[in-house]
Design an enzyme around this catalytic site. Structure first.
Site, PDB file in Angstrom:
ATOM      1  N   GLY A 124       0.940  -1.159  -0.039  1.00 34.40           N
ATOM      2  CA  GLY A 124      -0.003  -0.012   0.064  1.00 34.40           C
ATOM      3  C   GLY A 124       0.990   1.137  -0.025  1.00 34.40           C
ATOM      4  O   GLY A 124       1.879   1.080  -0.202  1.00 34.40           O
ATOM      5  N   ASN A 125       0.154   2.299   0.223  1.00 31.47           N
ATOM      6  CA  ASN A 125       0.976   3.585   0.458  1.00 31.47           C
ATOM      7  C   ASN A 125       0.415   4.652   1.537  1.00 31.47           C
ATOM      8  O   ASN A 125      -0.533   4.174   2.060  1.00 31.47           O
ATOM      9  CB  ASN A 125       1.087   4.309  -0.843  1.00 31.47           C
TER      10      ASN A 125
END
Ligand code: PMT
Length: 402
Positions: A211-212
């Protein structure tokens, strides 16, 4: 923040006693964040000095075609510069000239050159105001699309009581504030705006993902702002804990880039404007394990494959949709943003750089630069994400109208 913030306003003053009120009007406009260019008819200089207004507006005041020996004031440029022009006070004489296309001074030449909305605030004695020729001139001006700020009934400079008092500065400010508010609100009415927000999660196994740091705030603030302006909003969001402030927003929750791609394509054909604020993962694990991957060797390799580029895929099939992308960069910001604008066939790109303090992921603020289709660059200040969302919608409305 006022809707007048950053707006370019020409205040045209003609020669009547109400000119003295323009000092407080200029102060109010400046306080609201507007850029004010005062242009005075020669006759008005007897009622208030250009120096007073130059001091309050923080700009030189123009009164005649010639600035200094050999230099002229370009009324055409002035007319094109303004977002709005307001003639206040508009005397009977100036109204008559405006209505009949006379331009024997710089103010009138600028009025004739202006492409922006023009307001006028009549100010004169009651009998002059009641005269059929004045009434006819006002009617004519309104038929040309100019907007009257009606004069009030009350005590006049002559000592008589009647209609013809120029509207108070606070009322004129309210009128033009309402105008700018309505202008953008009405423009998004009945427009379908699709916004992507948040991160995407690319599963590795049932418990892990790639993810981020996107929280979704930027996209949610844009969605809230668009809904406030009357748009029919669809918000397609990756995982986030945020909620919208407007119940009319249709929220579509997705997890991965593939799901976001599908959700965007489902609504694209009926969309008028699409804004991609999501931080979409460019790659995903090629194989997603059915069961939790157990610890084994020292090293562990995940093979990634490319995700579809959502915006580029929309750019390739767009018909009349206005497509807005973001660019999150860490180097060569302008260059990379321009290249994304072109490659993805966007109409506008909103650049934010992680080199700017307070910009990008997670923070309540952002500092963005707009780059339009012609590669014109509009750098913005560091602002709250809510304020940035407003600027983005304003910029879209501006570009979309043109
Ligand atoms: O959510 P916040 O915490 O408030 O943070 C806001 C933000 C930093 C995420 C936001 O302001 C932002 O910059 N969003 C875009 C982030 C990004 O992925 O930028 P990019 O330069 O990698 O992508 C360019 C554009 O293509 C973006 O509009 C992106 O949504 C889109 N894209 C990217 C990859 C992909 N596979 N498909 C896409 O559509």
């Amino acid at each position: 923040m006022s809707v007048l913030s950053g707006k370019k306003i020409i205040l045209g003053i003609s020669g009547g006693i109400a000119a003295y009120k323009t000092a407080s009007f200029v102060r109010l406009l400046i306080k609201a964040g507007a850029q004010v260019q005062v242009i005075m008819s020669p006759a008005s200089c007897a009622f208030i000095t250009p120096l007073t207004l130059a001091t309050l507006s923080k700009r030189p005041v123009y009164t005649q075609f010639e600035k200094d020996f050999g230099e002229w004031t370009n009324h055409v440029e002035l007319g094109l510069w303004a977002d709005l022009m307001i003639m206040a006070p508009a005397t009977a004489n100036t109204l008559a000239k405006m209505a009949n296309g006379l331009c024997d001074n710089l103010l009138l030449a600028t009025y004739l050159s202006a492409k922006c909305p023009v307001f006028f605030a009549p100010a004169m004695d009651l009998d002059m105001f009641a005269h059929p020729s004045t009434k006819e001139n006002i009617r004519k001006l309104k038929s040309y699309g100019n907007i009257e700020i009606e004069s009030a009934y009350g005590e006049l400079a002559s000592g008589l009581i009647g209609q013809g008092r120029m509207a108070e500065p606070e009322d004129m400010l309210q009128t033009i504030t309402d105008f700018f508010n309505n202008e953008s609100t009405l423009y998004l009415k009945a427009k379908k705006v699709v916004i992507t927000a948040g991160p995407t999660y690319e599963p590795i196994d049932p418990v892990r993902f790639i993810g981020n740091h996107s929280t979704g705030k930027m996209g949610f603030d844009i969605a809230n702002e668009a809904a406030k302006r009357g748009a029919d909003v669809v918000l397609i969001t990756g995982p986030t804990s945020l909620t919208t402030t407007n119940d009319s927003i249709k929220v579509v929750k997705v997890l991965s880039a593939k799901e976001m791609y599908q959700a965007c394509h489902e609504v694209f054909s009926s969309a008028d404007i699409v804004i991609g604020a999501a931080a979409v993962a460019d790659y995903r694990p090629k194989v997603v394990a059915d069961q939790k991957i157990k610890k084994n060797d020292e090293e562990f390799t995940i093979v990634l494959e490319k995700n579809p580029d959502i915006l580029a895929s929309l750019g390739a099939i767009k018909t009349n949709q206005f497509l807005v992308g973001f660019a999150l960069e860490t180097e060569n910001e302008i260059e990379y943003a321009k290249s994304k604008l072109k490659k993805k066939n966007l109409d506008l790109i909103v650049l934010n750089s992680l080199n700017d303090k307070g910009a990008g992921f997670g923070k309540p603020t952002n500092k963005v630069t707009f780059i339009d289709k012609d590669f014109t660059i509009f750098p913005q200040e560091l602002k709250s994400k809510e304020a940035v969302a407003k600027d983005i919608i304003d910029q879209i409305v501006k570009s979309y109208v043109e």
